[in-house]
Design an enzyme around this catalytic site. Sequence first.
Site, short mmCIF file in Angstrom:
data_model
loop_
_atom_site.label_atom_id
_atom_site.label_comp_id
_atom_site.label_asym_id
_atom_site.label_seq_id
_atom_site.Cartn_x
_atom_site.Cartn_y
_atom_site.Cartn_z
N GLY A 1 2.34 2.25 10.75
CA GLY A 1 3.31 3.33 10.59
C GLY A 1 4.02 3.71 11.89
CD GLU B 1 -2.93 5.66 6.61
OE1 GLU B 1 -2.91 5.73 5.36
OE2 GLU B 1 -2.01 5.11 7.27
CB SER C 1 5.05 -1.85 11.90
OG SER C 1 4.65 -0.52 12.18
CD GLU D 1 -3.64 -2.42 7.28
OE1 GLU D 1 -2.51 -2.65 6.83
OE2 GLU D 1 -4.28 -1.40 7.02
N GLY E 1 2.70 -1.18 4.26
CA GLY E 1 2.78 0.23 3.90
C GLY E 1 4.22 0.63 3.61
N GLY E 2 4.86 1.26 4.59
CA GLY E 2 6.21 1.82 4.40
C GLY E 2 7.19 0.88 3.72
CG HIS F 1 -5.85 2.13 4.99
ND1 HIS F 1 -5.42 3.06 5.90
CD2 HIS F 1 -4.87 1.21 4.89
CE1 HIS F 1 -4.21 2.72 6.33
NE2 HIS F 1 -3.85 1.60 5.72
CG ASN G 1 -1.68 1.25 1.42
OD1 ASN G 1 -1.79 2.05 0.51
ND2 ASN G 1 -2.25 1.42 2.62
CD1 TRP G 2 3.86 1.19 -2.75
CD2 TRP G 2 3.68 2.21 -4.74
NE1 TRP G 2 4.67 0.52 -3.64
CE2 TRP G 2 4.58 1.12 -4.87
CE3 TRP G 2 3.42 2.99 -5.87
CZ2 TRP G 2 5.20 0.81 -6.08
CZ3 TRP G 2 4.03 2.69 -7.08
CH2 TRP G 2 4.92 1.60 -7.18
CE LYS G 3 -0.11 3.36 4.71
NZ LYS G 3 -0.06 3.49 6.16
P1 PGA Z 1 2.72 0.26 7.61
O1 PGA Z 1 1.26 0.52 6.96
O2 PGA Z 1 3.20 -1.04 7.06
O3 PGA Z 1 3.55 1.44 7.14
O4 PGA Z 1 2.55 0.22 9.08
C1 PGA Z 1 0.36 -0.52 6.79
C2 PGA Z 1 -0.93 -0.02 6.17
O5 PGA Z 1 -1.35 1.10 6.52
O6 PGA Z 1 -1.54 -0.69 5.33
#
Ligand code: PGA
Length: 251
Positions: free
Chosen positions: A172, A96, A212, A166, A233-234, A94, A9-11
């Site tokens: 994050g 966010e 994470s 999640e 994500g990251g 998600h 997930n590149w956001k």
């Molecule tokens: P993260 O993000 O791996 O950077 O914690 C995961 C996500 O939000 O899908």
Amino acid sequence: MRRKVIAGNWKMNMLPNEAIRMIEELAPEVKNTQSEVILCVPFTDLFYALLTAQDTNIKIGAQNMHWEESGAYTGEISAGMLKSIGVEYVIIGHSERRQYFNETDETVNKKVKSALNANLKPIVCVGETLEERENGKAVELVTSQVRKALEGLSKEQVQSIIVAYEPIWAIGTGKTATSEDANSMIKEVRQEIRNIYGQTVADGVIIQYGGSVKSSNSKELFETSDIDGALVGGASLKAEEFAKIVNYNNE
Ligand code: PGA
């Protein structure tokens, strides 16, 4: 045996030239994996990502969509629009989006139905806050999110969705849930699906962990009984690191 599904997930990251470079680097590194590899990229990268991922085993997904097919919804993108250019997956709900963009269990449910009607596979995100976990409400909250997201779907439809558990406090933050905690919540989610849709559907549905995930913890997470991969994500922004997560069982 369920397959592992590892989705990035590149956001709101990566310009088209960066997307192209990353996928060109990633493709040869993951070409022999048994797992399914997905990158969920910003709308502006979709077309470039699809072209670059052609003839590779990397699938492309979006990160959001609107539930209506078309109409006066300025700034929105429909499931049919995504499907029309070759997108196969879409992240829905998600945390966010729930937190910053008023996504609710109701809109998540509408989006899941609309995605499935357009033959897009939804990656439905659920997860509790730290406060909910500390108050002993995590299982109740997460299973209720799952129930509401899937409300009104047929057994066949549930078979083609992916659920991503999640915990919000792990996204994050560098704090990963322990593999035992993550596996135990994912078992609860599977049990909830079993209660509603029966054993066969529950045994087949892919349930990922997210929060994470990185190459140093992916193997331990993926070797549990119920975690079927990850939403990353990251650590999905760099080809080398993401490839290590995909190839977790190679060493
Ligand atoms: P993260 O993000 O791996 O950077 O914690 C995961 C996500 O939000 O899908």
